[in-house]
Design a protein around this motif. Structure first.
Motif, PDB file in Angstrom:
ATOM      1  N   HIS A   1       0.641  -1.219  -0.018  1.00 49.08           N
ATOM      2  CA  HIS A   1       0.050  -0.193  -0.065  1.00 49.08           C
ATOM      3  C   HIS A   1       0.964   1.200  -0.029  1.00 49.08           C
ATOM      4  N   GLN A   2       1.957   1.309   0.808  1.00 50.97           N
ATOM      5  CA  GLN A   2       2.701   2.466   0.886  1.00 50.97           C
ATOM      6  C   GLN A   2       4.237   1.933   1.236  1.00 50.97           C
ATOM      7  N   VAL A   3       5.275   2.647   0.862  1.00 53.55           N
ATOM      8  CA  VAL A   3       6.670   2.482   1.184  1.00 53.55           C
ATOM      9  C   VAL A   3       6.975   3.709   1.982  1.00 53.55           C
ATOM     10  N   VAL A   4       7.529   3.571   3.026  1.00 51.81           N
ATOM     11  CA  VAL A   4       8.247   4.672   3.654  1.00 51.81           C
ATOM     12  C   VAL A   4       9.670   4.462   3.838  1.00 51.81           C
ATOM     13  N   ALA A   5      10.429   5.194   3.255  1.00 56.37           N
ATOM     14  CA  ALA A   5      11.975   5.201   3.467  1.00 56.37           C
ATOM     15  C   ALA A   5      12.568   5.889   4.540  1.00 56.37           C
ATOM     16  N   PRO A   6      13.147   5.299   5.363  1.00 49.57           N
ATOM     17  CA  PRO A   6      13.898   6.108   6.590  1.00 49.57           C
ATOM     18  C   PRO A   6      15.072   7.230   6.121  1.00 49.57           C
ATOM     19  N   ASP A   7      15.534   6.757   4.698  1.00 50.68           N
ATOM     20  CA  ASP A   7      16.489   7.847   4.045  1.00 50.68           C
ATOM     21  C   ASP A   7      16.008   8.922   3.644  1.00 50.68           C
ATOM     22  N   ARG A   8      14.429   8.854   3.477  1.00 54.43           N
ATOM     23  CA  ARG A   8      13.755   9.993   2.913  1.00 54.43           C
ATOM     24  C   ARG A   8      12.846  10.814   3.676  1.00 54.43           C
ATOM     25  N   GLN A   9      12.203   9.933   4.645  1.00 55.27           N
ATOM     26  CA  GLN A   9      11.474  10.540   5.519  1.00 55.27           C
ATOM     27  C   GLN A   9      11.619   9.603   7.142  1.00 55.27           C
ATOM     28  N   ASN A  10      10.816  10.494   8.136  1.00 57.88           N
ATOM     29  CA  ASN A  10      10.897   9.738   9.446  1.00 57.88           C
ATOM     30  C   ASN A  10       9.564   8.822   9.455  1.00 57.88           C
ATOM     31  N   PRO A  11       9.638   7.481   9.379  1.00 56.39           N
ATOM     32  CA  PRO A  11       8.605   6.564   9.671  1.00 56.39           C
ATOM     33  C   PRO A  11       7.650   6.962  10.887  1.00 56.39           C
ATOM     34  N   ASN A  12       8.353   7.466  11.984  1.00 58.03           N
ATOM     35  CA  ASN A  12       7.625   7.854  13.353  1.00 58.03           C
ATOM     36  C   ASN A  12       6.754   8.799  12.826  1.00 58.03           C
ATOM     37  N   HIS A  13       7.129   9.875  12.182  1.00 57.65           N
ATOM     38  CA  HIS A  13       5.891  10.978  11.782  1.00 57.65           C
ATOM     39  C   HIS A  13       4.993  10.378  10.759  1.00 57.65           C
ATOM     40  N   VAL A  14       5.440   9.844   9.784  1.00 60.17           N
ATOM     41  CA  VAL A  14       4.650   9.503   8.634  1.00 60.17           C
ATOM     42  C   VAL A  14       3.687   8.409   9.321  1.00 60.17           C
ATOM     43  N   LEU A  15       4.094   7.649   9.939  1.00 61.69           N
ATOM     44  CA  LEU A  15       3.117   6.495  10.407  1.00 61.69           C
ATOM     45  C   LEU A  15       2.784   6.509  11.663  1.00 61.69           C
ATOM     46  N   ALA A  16       2.843   7.683  12.451  1.00 65.68           N
ATOM     47  CA  ALA A  16       2.245   7.724  13.860  1.00 65.68           C
ATOM     48  C   ALA A  16       0.866   7.075  14.115  1.00 65.68           C
ATOM     49  N   ASP A  17       1.046   6.069  15.042  1.00 60.67           N
ATOM     50  CA  ASP A  17      -0.205   5.199  15.503  1.00 60.67           C
ATOM     51  C   ASP A  17      -1.219   4.864  14.599  1.00 60.67           C
ATOM     52  N   GLN A  18      -0.583   4.237  13.600  1.00 62.77           N
ATOM     53  CA  GLN A  18      -1.056   3.670  12.278  1.00 62.77           C
ATOM     54  C   GLN A  18      -1.302   2.170  12.199  1.00 62.77           C
ATOM     55  N   GLY A  19      -0.507   1.525  12.954  1.00 63.26           N
ATOM     56  CA  GLY A  19      -0.310   0.020  12.585  1.00 63.26           C
ATOM     57  C   GLY A  19      -1.016  -0.794  13.630  1.00 63.26           C
ATOM     58  N   ASP A  20      -1.847  -1.583  13.127  1.00 71.48           N
ATOM     59  CA  ASP A  20      -2.719  -2.739  13.849  1.00 71.48           C
ATOM     60  C   ASP A  20      -1.590  -3.816  14.184  1.00 71.48           C
ATOM     61  N   VAL A  21      -0.848  -4.171  13.447  1.00 69.57           N
ATOM     62  CA  VAL A  21       0.298  -5.011  13.619  1.00 69.57           C
ATOM     63  C   VAL A  21       1.675  -4.345  12.960  1.00 69.57           C
ATOM     64  N   VAL A  22       2.656  -4.445  14.054  1.00 70.09           N
ATOM     65  CA  VAL A  22       3.866  -4.054  13.310  1.00 70.09           C
ATOM     66  C   VAL A  22       5.004  -5.096  13.524  1.00 70.09           C
ATOM     67  N   ILE A  23       5.519  -5.515  12.401  1.00 69.98           N
ATOM     68  CA  ILE A  23       6.443  -6.677  12.382  1.00 69.98           C
ATOM     69  C   ILE A  23       7.923  -5.918  12.170  1.00 69.98           C
TER      70      ILE A  23
END
Length: 304
Positions: free
Chosen positions: A183-205
């Motif tokens: 659905h989406q790729v978040v690249a830590p070398d481009r964005q901060n995943p903690n900000h982009v995906l804050a509180d979004q995961g039902d499951v985090v692997i």
């Protein structure tokens, strides 16, 4: 019989060819002629001496595909000539002796390299998605380390269950992960995943090598989320989290797992990435472990 191992721990150059006595199956054992082995981080860690319980000299290796050349008197369900895969021990050898309970028949339309590349990464990915993370349809599943071999398989398996998968991976893997349908790729070398995906995961692997991203995983998890990671525990949090530490388990057997993975692979419902196939020689194993020590994309396979 020739095998490839080492008498001391260290870099790839410790490998040497070792003559071994002939093997004879007894009881429930089968003897195979090795066709392909898969090189894994576990093999690398053993070579570096991180497992202090290992005795030297050692013939390493855990993932193998081979053709049965002899069976013990108690073996049922297998015949000489059958090609099998297994997760076992001492697989860096021309012949491997193993318990037949560990063996799974390889479909004839899969190559030994394809089949062996699924053994350890596939078993970990499948058990993580189905058991530890218990992924369900319509959940938002965030997979950290989606770029590695286990992660790529976990992405595909979670999607098969009907989850919406978000991958956290370096930007250079974006096209490959997008092609897998994430659905989406978040690249830590481009964005901060903690900000982009804050509180979004039902499951985090978290499938990074050490699972050291505990605080980051908490940041992207919803309240009441499930987090599965190689880490032994999570940092303290006010969120109500179901935490699962990924570890070897027989709740789902390796044999049942491999049978399902082979079915998915041969029917085009799963793809594997083999970075390089190397020759079944001393130089092949040295080169393979040299590549294993460096960043690489996909599995490293040594095959005849």
């Amino acid at each position: 019989m020739l095998a490839f191992g080492y008498r001391k721990f260290g870099g790839p150059a410790v490998f040497e060819a070792m003559a071994q006595p002939g093997l004879k199956p007894t009881g429930n054992q089968i003897l195979i002629e090795t066709l392909a082995v898969n090189l894994n981080d576990e093999d690398r860690n053993e070579r570096l001496g991180t497992n202090t319980q290992l005795a030297l000299p050692l013939i390493p290796g855990h993932d193998v595909v081979g053709q049965i050349i002899e069976i013990g008197p108690a073996v049922t369900g297998f015949e000489v000539g059958t090609v099998i895969a297994a997760h076992t021990q001492h697989t860096y050898a021309e012949q491997v002796l193993l318990d037949s309970d560990l063996a799974v028949t390889v479909p004839t339309d899969l190559t030994p390299a394809q089949a062996v590349s699924l053994v350890t990464p596939g078993i970990i990915a499948y058990k993580t998605v189905r058991y530890f993370a218990d992924v369900q349809r319509d959940q938002t599943v965030i997979i950290r380390g989606a770029e590695n071999s286990i992660g790529m398989l976990a992405v595909q398996l979670a999607q098969r269950l009907g989850a919406q998968v978000i991958a956290i991976a370096p930007n250079r893997f974006s096209d490959r992960l997008t092609a897998l349908g994430v659905h989406q790729v978040v690249a830590p070398d481009r964005q901060n995943p903690n900000h982009v995906l804050a509180d979004q995961g039902d499951v985090v692997i978290d499938l990074t090598r050490q699972g050291e991203h505990g605080k980051d995983n908490l940041a992207v998890a919803k309240f009441d989320a499930t987090i599965a990671s190689f880490a032994p525990s999570l940092p303290a949090t006010s969120k109500s989290i179901r935490f699962q530490s990924i570890h070897p388990t027989n709740v789902i057997s390796d044999q049942a797992t491999l049978q399902m993975l082979f079915k998915l692979l041969r029917t085009g419902q799963l793809t594997v990435a083999i970075a390089q196939q190397l020759p079944f020689t001393l130089n092949g194993f040295i080169q393979g472990h040299t590549l294993l020590d460096a960043p690489h994309d996909g599995q490293l396979v040594v095959a005849k």
